[in-house]
Design a protein around this motif. Structure first.
Motif, mmCIF file in Angstrom:
data_model
loop_
_atom_site.group_PDB
_atom_site.id
_atom_site.type_symbol
_atom_site.label_atom_id
_atom_site.label_comp_id
_atom_site.label_asym_id
_atom_site.label_seq_id
_atom_site.Cartn_x
_atom_site.Cartn_y
_atom_site.Cartn_z
ATOM 1 N N LYS A 345 40.409 48.651 40.711
ATOM 2 C CA LYS A 345 41.771 49.081 41.019
ATOM 3 C C LYS A 345 42.343 49.927 39.894
ATOM 4 C CE LYS A 345 43.103 44.802 41.436
ATOM 5 N NZ LYS A 345 41.981 44.043 40.833
ATOM 6 N N LYS A 346 43.292 50.750 40.261
ATOM 7 C CA LYS A 346 44.111 51.503 39.306
ATOM 8 C C LYS A 346 45.570 51.255 39.656
ATOM 9 C CE LYS A 346 40.780 55.298 38.663
ATOM 10 N NZ LYS A 346 39.787 54.855 39.686
ATOM 11 N N GLN A 347 46.416 51.123 38.641
ATOM 12 C CA GLN A 347 47.838 50.864 38.861
ATOM 13 C C GLN A 347 48.672 51.792 37.994
ATOM 14 O OE1 GLN A 347 48.220 46.677 37.967
ATOM 15 N NE2 GLN A 347 47.557 46.043 40.018
ATOM 16 N N LEU A 348 49.780 52.248 38.565
ATOM 17 C CA LEU A 348 50.758 53.049 37.840
ATOM 18 C C LEU A 348 52.123 52.427 38.130
ATOM 19 C CD1 LEU A 348 51.148 55.593 36.074
ATOM 20 C CD2 LEU A 348 51.540 56.877 38.196
ATOM 21 N N SER A 384 58.673 49.335 39.903
ATOM 22 C CA SER A 384 58.058 49.929 41.097
ATOM 23 C C SER A 384 56.842 50.724 40.667
ATOM 24 C CB SER A 384 59.052 50.822 41.847
ATOM 25 O OG SER A 384 59.398 51.942 41.044
ATOM 26 N N GLY A 385 55.972 50.973 41.619
ATOM 27 C CA GLY A 385 54.776 51.741 41.292
ATOM 28 C C GLY A 385 53.794 51.771 42.438
ATOM 29 N N MET A 386 52.563 52.187 42.127
ATOM 30 C CA MET A 386 51.508 52.314 43.126
ATOM 31 C C MET A 386 50.246 51.650 42.624
ATOM 32 S SD MET A 386 52.608 53.973 45.826
ATOM 33 C CE MET A 386 51.056 54.484 46.596
ATOM 34 N N GLU A 387 49.456 51.157 43.589
ATOM 35 C CA GLU A 387 48.127 50.631 43.282
ATOM 36 C C GLU A 387 47.105 51.308 44.188
ATOM 37 O OE1 GLU A 387 46.714 46.293 42.603
ATOM 38 O OE2 GLU A 387 46.346 46.710 44.726
ATOM 39 N N TRP A 388 45.994 51.702 43.593
ATOM 40 C CA TRP A 388 44.857 52.241 44.329
ATOM 41 C C TRP A 388 43.686 51.289 44.100
ATOM 42 C CZ3 TRP A 388 48.166 54.901 41.232
ATOM 43 C CH2 TRP A 388 48.904 55.942 41.807
ATOM 44 N N ASN A 389 43.366 50.447 45.085
ATOM 45 C CA ASN A 389 42.232 49.535 44.919
ATOM 46 C C ASN A 389 41.082 49.964 45.811
ATOM 47 O OD1 ASN A 389 42.514 48.317 47.529
ATOM 48 N ND2 ASN A 389 44.048 46.885 46.697
#
Length: 601
Positions: A345-348, A384-389
């Motif tokens: 995963k990547k998180q911002l 708040s943010g986004m996750e790309w798993n």
């Protein structure tokens, strides 16, 4: 239901202890007996007078005493060391009483002046600020090798507009060792030094042994530096090599806890190969091979808000951002709703926070002799943010609010409310709600014994969790010493009560306190309590032993009784070992993060 009745009786008795001891015990004879041996070797070995200050004394003397010099010019700053075995940092004339103290002083390398100077926030030629001086004391006290620090102000007779500052500092004895025997043929020993050669560097080594696995021996190395060259950046390096783990970690960080810093942040990197058991809500996956790399970078900016002149609080707006990743080169099979923690995963994440905070000096809370800086104020934060798993891309939102303060004639109360959730295709996923209250009474001073009561309440709930995620009442998560898979669910409620008796007993610098505790909790799974209408509970008594002049952890002896404990549960009725130090939650924002409670590998 019988278990609940037993618990109710125990709780009532628990909170009668301070009332009975503080108001009913006549200690006149004990006091007079102590006076007769006050000059003897035995009394000096076991008893020593200690500086105890109340909240009112602190306000009147330690802060207001500095405030009368606000805006005067600082001519010079002098550093003066107090013997590390002195009962108080204000006891500048203390002379070691025993051969043990004299030997300790002879072997100890004092913290070097240049190291202390790097942590001083105010300089010659600047104006006195009572608020900054008290905050600077707190910063120095927080160093891992420092016991206490206090600024005093010296007037200059022929120059009434200028003053000299005297900084009193008191080192900790920096060397300690520890050990644990986990089985007849397995365990570990450790040795550490938190102030090598007086430079403020920390080093720890731990050696493991396990006869049932190869290699037989393993080790863990740690090296850390606080406030590198006065930048208020700190760092730590770790390397672990044992039969089931090979890992190295790098961490460089600077937080917002130092007044005047506008920027904070951290860089973290870890590479690990390990073999683990993965605990799920109702099962365990044994001996899973893991090989992963993870890292993160966060940065933050503080915008100071103006305050009233002479106020003892600071407020500001904080903007922070975090980028992180985890990549598994080897791990268990996962799906979109199964074993979330083992997915690539990547998180911002981004957060905005408002903080207003001050600190109050106190003692006899989580330590025995040390000055403790108790935070009061509030913190509001939205994230708040986004996750790309590996399976989906989804946003994350969260919010939190916390506040704490001393209440007149009532003690200290702290409360926190947190909520966070992912959202995927309009549906909330892996939501988490946390409500936490913490309270302690004022210090009730008896003729011989001192008392303080503690209480905490926790409510945690998972909403639409991933398969295997859970909250737990096990051991340190709730009922100390009790473990069972029946204590895992998606919602829990927990109440912890404790009364602590501080004694004047001292043996070679080690202080003794006695405690009685009661833990009671409920766990829900899929909307129903696992044990019907009954509670999980534990009733304990014990003793804690600590020398605040050393860097050892507190040693605890605990006897616990579990009314109505099921045969399936694993209970430790007696426990002996070190316990980590507790700290009060402050109101500084940290890096943005995902709210979760369940144990991970």
């Amino acid at each position: 239901m019988k278990a609940s009745i037993h618990l109710l009786v125990a709780v009532v008795a628990l909170f009668l202890i301070p009332l009975i001891a503080n108001g009913q015990i006549d200690s006149t004879d004990l006091n007079s007996g102590a006076e007769t041996v006050k000059g003897s070797l035995i009394h000096r070995l076991f008893f020593r007078d200690h500086t105890k200050f109340s909240q009112e004394e602190n306000d009147a003397v330690l802060y207001a005493g500095l405030a009368v010099y606000d805006n005067k010019i600082i001519r010079d700053i002098m550093i003066r060391r107090v013997d590390m075995f002195a009962p108080s940092v204000l006891d500048t004339g203390y002379i070691p009483e025993s051969w043990l103290e004299r030997t300790g002083n002879a072997l100890h390398s004092d913290t070097r002046n240049k190291i202390i100077e790097r942590n001083i926030l105010i300089h010659a030629g600047e104006k006195v600020s009572a608020l900054l001086l008290t905050e600077n004391e707190r910063i120095i006290r927080s160093l891992p090798y420092m016991m206490d620090a206090r600024f005093l102000i010296r007037s200059i007779p022929d120059n009434p507009d200028s003053v000299d500052l005297v900084l009193l500092i008191k080192d900790l004895w920096p060397v300690a060792f520890g050990g644990e025997i986990s089985d007849l043929d397995a365990g570990n020993v450790s040795l550490w030094n938190v102030n090598i050669l007086g430079l403020g560097h920390q080093f720890k080594t731990m050696v493991f042994w396990d006869a049932e696995h190869a290699p037989f021996l393993g080790y863990h190395l740690f090296y850390g530096i606080s406030n590198i060259h006065g930048s208020f950046f700190s760092s730590r390096l770790e390397y672990i090599n044992r039969w089931n783990r090979n890992s190295y970690l790098v961490n460089v960080y600077r937080d917002f806890k130092t007044p005047g810093l506008k920027y904070a942040g951290a860089l973290n990197f870890e590479n690990t190969r390990s073999q683990n058991h993965i605990e799920l809500i109702d099962t365990v996956i044994s001996q899973v091979n893991l090989n992963y790399t993870r890292g993160s970078l966060w940065m933050g900016r503080m915008f100071t808000l103006p305050g009233k002149p002479g106020a003892n609080m600071r407020s500001g707006i904080f903007a922070t951002g975090l980028a992180s990743f985890v990549e598994f080169h080897e791990g268990p099979e996962t799906t979109g709703t199964y074993l979330y923690d083992f997915q690539d995963k990547k998180q911002l994440l981004f957060a905005l926070a408002y903080s207003r905070q001050g600190f109050q000096k106190d003692n006899h809370i989580y330590t025995f002799d040390r000055t403790e800086d108790v935070p009061f104020g509030c913190l509001f934060e939205i994230t708040s943010g986004m996750e790309w798993n590996a399976y989906k891309t989804r946003p994350y939102i969260a919010g939190s609010v916390s506040a704490g303060n001393y209440l007149v004639n009532f003690g200290y109360l702290y409360g926190m409310l947190q909520y966070g959730t992912f959202i995927h295709r309009g549906v909330a996923e892996q939501g988490a709600l946390n409500v936490h209250l913490r309270y302690f009474t004022g210090l009730h001073k008896g003729k011989i014994l001192d008392f303080r009561g503690f209480a905490s309440f926790t409510y945690q709930r998972l909403m639409n969790p991933s398969v295997g995620e859970y909250v737990s009442l096990e051991n340190r998560n709730g009922i100390s010493g009790l473990t069972s898979r029946a204590m895992r669910g998606d919602k829990k409620m927990l109440l912890n009560l404790e009364s602590v008796i501080f004694t004047p007993i001292r043996l070679l610098g080690f202080r003794f306190v006695f405690f009685a505790s009661a833990d009671v909790g409920l766990i829900w799974r899929n909307g129903t309590t696992i044990t019907g209408n009954d509670f999980f509970n534990g009733i304990g008594i014990g003793c804690r032993i600590r020398n605040d002049q050393l860097v050892f952890d507190t040693f605890e002896l605990r006897f616990t009784f579990y009314p109505g404990c099921s045969d399936e549960a694993s209970a430790r009725y007696f426990d002996a070992g070190s316990v980590p130090g507790l700290r009060l939650n402050d109101f500084y924002p940290d890096e943005p993060s995902i709210l979760k409670f369940y144990p991970v590998w």
